[in-house]
Design an enzyme around this catalytic site. Structure first.
Site, PDB file in Angstrom:
ATOM      1  N   ASP A 141      -4.864   1.300  13.394  1.00 46.17           N
ATOM      2  CA  ASP A 141      -3.667   1.260  12.538  1.00 46.17           C
ATOM      3  C   ASP A 141      -2.699   0.214  13.079  1.00 46.17           C
ATOM      4  O   ASP A 141      -2.724  -0.103  14.272  1.00 46.17           O
ATOM      5  CB  ASP A 141      -2.950   2.618  12.556  1.00 46.17           C
ATOM      6  CG  ASP A 141      -3.639   3.669  11.682  1.00 46.17           C
ATOM      7  OD1 ASP A 141      -4.521   3.316  10.888  1.00 46.17           O
ATOM      8  OD2 ASP A 141      -3.262   4.849  11.814  1.00 46.17           O
ATOM      9  N   ARG A 200      -7.771  -3.608   6.711  1.00 45.30           N
ATOM     10  CA  ARG A 200      -7.123  -2.751   5.714  1.00 45.30           C
ATOM     11  C   ARG A 200      -5.777  -3.408   5.414  1.00 45.30           C
ATOM     12  O   ARG A 200      -4.981  -3.607   6.331  1.00 45.30           O
ATOM     13  CB  ARG A 200      -6.882  -1.344   6.253  1.00 45.30           C
ATOM     14  CG  ARG A 200      -5.965  -0.511   5.321  1.00 45.30           C
ATOM     15  CD  ARG A 200      -5.322   0.688   6.022  1.00 45.30           C
ATOM     16  NE  ARG A 200      -6.292   1.637   6.487  1.00 45.30           N
ATOM     17  CZ  ARG A 200      -6.099   2.419   7.556  1.00 45.30           C
ATOM     18  NH1 ARG A 200      -4.985   2.339   8.265  1.00 45.30           N
ATOM     19  NH2 ARG A 200      -7.030   3.263   7.934  1.00 45.30           N
TER      20      ARG A 200
HETATM   21  C1  LIG Z   1      -4.896   4.364   3.702  1.00 44.82           C
HETATM   22  C2  LIG Z   1      -3.549   3.882   4.153  1.00 44.82           C
HETATM   23  C3  LIG Z   1      -3.356   3.517   5.473  1.00 44.82           C
HETATM   24  C4  LIG Z   1      -2.126   3.026   5.908  1.00 44.82           C
HETATM   25  N1  LIG Z   1      -2.001   2.558   7.177  1.00 44.82           N
HETATM   26  C5  LIG Z   1      -0.835   1.977   7.543  1.00 44.82           C
HETATM   27  C6  LIG Z   1      -0.688   1.338   8.803  1.00 44.82           C
HETATM   28  O1  LIG Z   1      -1.615   1.296   9.632  1.00 44.82           O
HETATM   29  N2  LIG Z   1       0.503   0.765   9.108  1.00 44.82           N
HETATM   30  C7  LIG Z   1       1.556   0.764   8.220  1.00 44.82           C
HETATM   31  O2  LIG Z   1       2.602   0.194   8.522  1.00 44.82           O
HETATM   32  N3  LIG Z   1       1.443   1.382   7.026  1.00 44.82           N
HETATM   33  C8  LIG Z   1       0.293   1.988   6.672  1.00 44.82           C
HETATM   34  N4  LIG Z   1       0.197   2.566   5.440  1.00 44.82           N
HETATM   35  C9  LIG Z   1       1.424   2.795   4.623  1.00 44.82           C
HETATM   36  C10 LIG Z   1       1.752   1.620   3.753  1.00 44.82           C
HETATM   37  O3  LIG Z   1       2.199   0.556   4.550  1.00 44.82           O
HETATM   38  C11 LIG Z   1       2.853   1.971   2.722  1.00 44.82           C
HETATM   39  O4  LIG Z   1       4.006   2.377   3.403  1.00 44.82           O
HETATM   40  C12 LIG Z   1       2.459   3.053   1.740  1.00 44.82           C
HETATM   41  O5  LIG Z   1       1.125   2.978   1.387  1.00 44.82           O
HETATM   42  C13 LIG Z   1       3.305   2.944   0.471  1.00 44.82           C
HETATM   43  O6  LIG Z   1       3.073   1.715  -0.162  1.00 44.82           O
HETATM   44  P1  LIG Z   1       2.297   1.558  -1.553  1.00 44.82           P
HETATM   45  O7  LIG Z   1       1.392   0.390  -1.428  1.00 44.82           O
HETATM   46  O8  LIG Z   1       1.640   2.814  -1.928  1.00 44.82           O
HETATM   47  O9  LIG Z   1       3.398   1.087  -2.585  1.00 44.82           O
HETATM   48  P2  LIG Z   1       4.883   1.559  -2.917  1.00 44.82           P
HETATM   49  O10 LIG Z   1       5.499   0.426  -3.654  1.00 44.82           O
HETATM   50  O11 LIG Z   1       5.576   2.110  -1.740  1.00 44.82           O
HETATM   51  O12 LIG Z   1       4.607   2.750  -3.915  1.00 44.82           O
HETATM   52  C14 LIG Z   1       4.042   2.547  -5.195  1.00 44.82           C
HETATM   53  C15 LIG Z   1       3.925   3.890  -5.902  1.00 44.82           C
HETATM   54  O13 LIG Z   1       2.997   4.695  -5.178  1.00 44.82           O
HETATM   55  C16 LIG Z   1       3.415   6.039  -5.140  1.00 44.82           C
HETATM   56  N5  LIG Z   1       3.675   6.423  -3.733  1.00 44.82           N
HETATM   57  C17 LIG Z   1       3.748   5.612  -2.673  1.00 44.82           C
HETATM   58  N6  LIG Z   1       3.964   6.304  -1.530  1.00 44.82           N
HETATM   59  C18 LIG Z   1       4.056   7.586  -1.915  1.00 44.82           C
HETATM   60  C19 LIG Z   1       4.276   8.791  -1.219  1.00 44.82           C
HETATM   61  N7  LIG Z   1       4.452   8.822   0.092  1.00 44.82           N
HETATM   62  N8  LIG Z   1       4.309   9.940  -1.941  1.00 44.82           N
HETATM   63  C20 LIG Z   1       4.106   9.927  -3.264  1.00 44.82           C
HETATM   64  N9  LIG Z   1       3.902   8.809  -3.987  1.00 44.82           N
HETATM   65  C21 LIG Z   1       3.870   7.666  -3.325  1.00 44.82           C
HETATM   66  C22 LIG Z   1       4.670   6.116  -5.988  1.00 44.82           C
HETATM   67  O14 LIG Z   1       4.289   6.433  -7.298  1.00 44.82           O
HETATM   68  C23 LIG Z   1       5.212   4.717  -5.905  1.00 44.82           C
HETATM   69  O15 LIG Z   1       6.013   4.396  -6.996  1.00 44.82           O
HETATM   70  C24 LIG Z   1      -1.047   2.994   4.974  1.00 44.82           C
HETATM   71  C25 LIG Z   1      -1.244   3.364   3.645  1.00 44.82           C
HETATM   72  C26 LIG Z   1      -2.467   3.787   3.224  1.00 44.82           C
HETATM   73  C27 LIG Z   1      -2.644   4.145   1.776  1.00 44.82           C
END
Ligand SMILES: Cc1cc2nc3c(=O)[nH]c(=O)nc-3n(C[C@H](O)[C@H](O)[C@H](O)COP(=O)(O)OP(=O)(O)OC[C@H]3O[C@@H](n4cnc5c(N)ncnc54)[C@H](O)[C@@H]3O)c2cc1C
Length: 308
Positions: free
Chosen positions: A132, A185
């Protein structure tokens, strides 16, 4: 950064609140939406259920920033057990590891040794370790370790890393990782970063995410596109379709408990989906970052809390 997002990220570092919530029944009940449970057996049970729905998983034993070598070794031992159990139960699962949980901030050498032993174990059992990505002060140290381990012929291909679209440096990092043949990722990024290192506006982060997804998709390496944002997912699907990139050559990744409808829809459409499943006692910082991403989750959790 919107005020609520910033407030939840600050709260994620509040030790008093953390102690209270992690040890209370109320806290555990709230966290169950995003966290599989306290124990390894909870994680394996949920992983099997997600596999049965046609999705792969990646397992995260919660915890970050340990302060002693003994704590790092203890955290590593849970991951060794996970790798054993994944093989024994024939789960479609790999592991996601944070290097600060393996002692990166005390001793990069220790973190690298532990990562090496996990990747060796993964390699021997045909599995894979995803490192991560944490905050930007750790990006370079994390990439150095991943690249060194992947360069070893006995470990090549069994380790991958995460790149965050909000960082300015990410395009150059991705180009380097692709040249090294390392699986990435791609996510937007979950930490609070200054404007000197990260795009402050969501529109710029989204634009960069789409740009970087394209680089990954056309690289012929199996990468993960990690987002719940339908615009990001649609852009990846459209690019792959237009360029004859078969859905078997990449996967979408999402968090446990987030957009389960979208996860199922993608499986139905024939895409590979992997669900990130966290488990363990130390769920508080992870949980607060999920609230930061979508403060409306607080209302959602409150409604369900009082209903049940
Ligand atoms: C498999 C995976 C691994 C990850 N690993 C890391 C990592 O190693 N380091 C790191 O910094 N970040 C990590 N993240 C988190 C990532 O950086 C984002 O903070 C997170 O995924 C929210 O961004 P988004 O792309 O979903 O878009 P956003 O623009 O944040 O969200 C888009 C839409 O998705 C939905 N959504 C998003 N988050 C949520 C939530 N928590 N609850 C409910 N609905 C939600 C909502 O409908 C929102 O409008 C990871 C995410 C995933 C999916």
């Amino acid at each position: 950064m919107p005020i609520l997002r910033s407030a939840f990220i600050s709260l994620s570092r509040n030790q008093t609140m953390r102690r209270f919530l992690e040890n209370s029944a109320v806290g555990r009940r709230m966290s169950s939406r995003f966290v599989a449970g306290k124990d390894l057996s909870d994680a394996l049970r949920v992983a099997k259920a997600v596999n049965d729905q046609g999705m792969a998983v990646t397992l995260d034993s919660l915890g970050e920033s340990v302060s002693t070598e003994a704590e790092a070794m203890e955290a590593a031992e849970i991951y060794q057990q996970l790798l054993e159990q994944i093989a024994a139960l024939k789960l479609n699962a790999n592991i996601s590891v944070k290097l600060t949980q393996m002692g990166l901030e005390q001793s990069p050498e220790l973190a690298e040794q532990i990562a090496e032993s996990l990747v060796k174990h993964a390699h021997a059992t045909g599995n894979f370790v995803r490192i991560d990505m944490e905050d930007s002060t750790l990006t370079q140290a994390t990439l150095n370790i991943v690249r060194r381990l992947n360069a070893r012929p006995d470990l090549h291909g069994s380790i991958g890393v995460v790149i965050q679209a909000y960082l300015y440096r990410s395009q150059a990092d991705i180009e380097q990782l692709i040249a090294d043949g390392i699986r990435v990722r791609l996510c937007k990024g979950a930490y609070k970063e200054p404007a000197e290192v990260a795009f402050p506006s969501k529109a710029d982060v989204d634009q960069n995410f789409v740009r970087l997804s394209k680089l990954l998709l056309e690289s012929r390496i199996y990468h993960g596109i990690a987002s719940h944002d339908e615009a990001m997912i649609e852009a990846a699907k459209a690019f792959a379709g237009k360029n004859g990139i078969d859905p078997s050559r990449f996967e979408f990744q999402m968090l446990y408990g987030v957009r389960r409808d979208l996860q199922r829809k993608l499986v139905k459409e024939g895409y590979n989906v992997r669900v990130y499943i966290p488990f363990g006692q130390e769920w508080y910082p992870y949980f607060m970052r999920r609230l930061a991403e979508r403060p409306a989750n607080v209302l959602f959790l409150a409604k369900n809390f009082f209903r049940s």
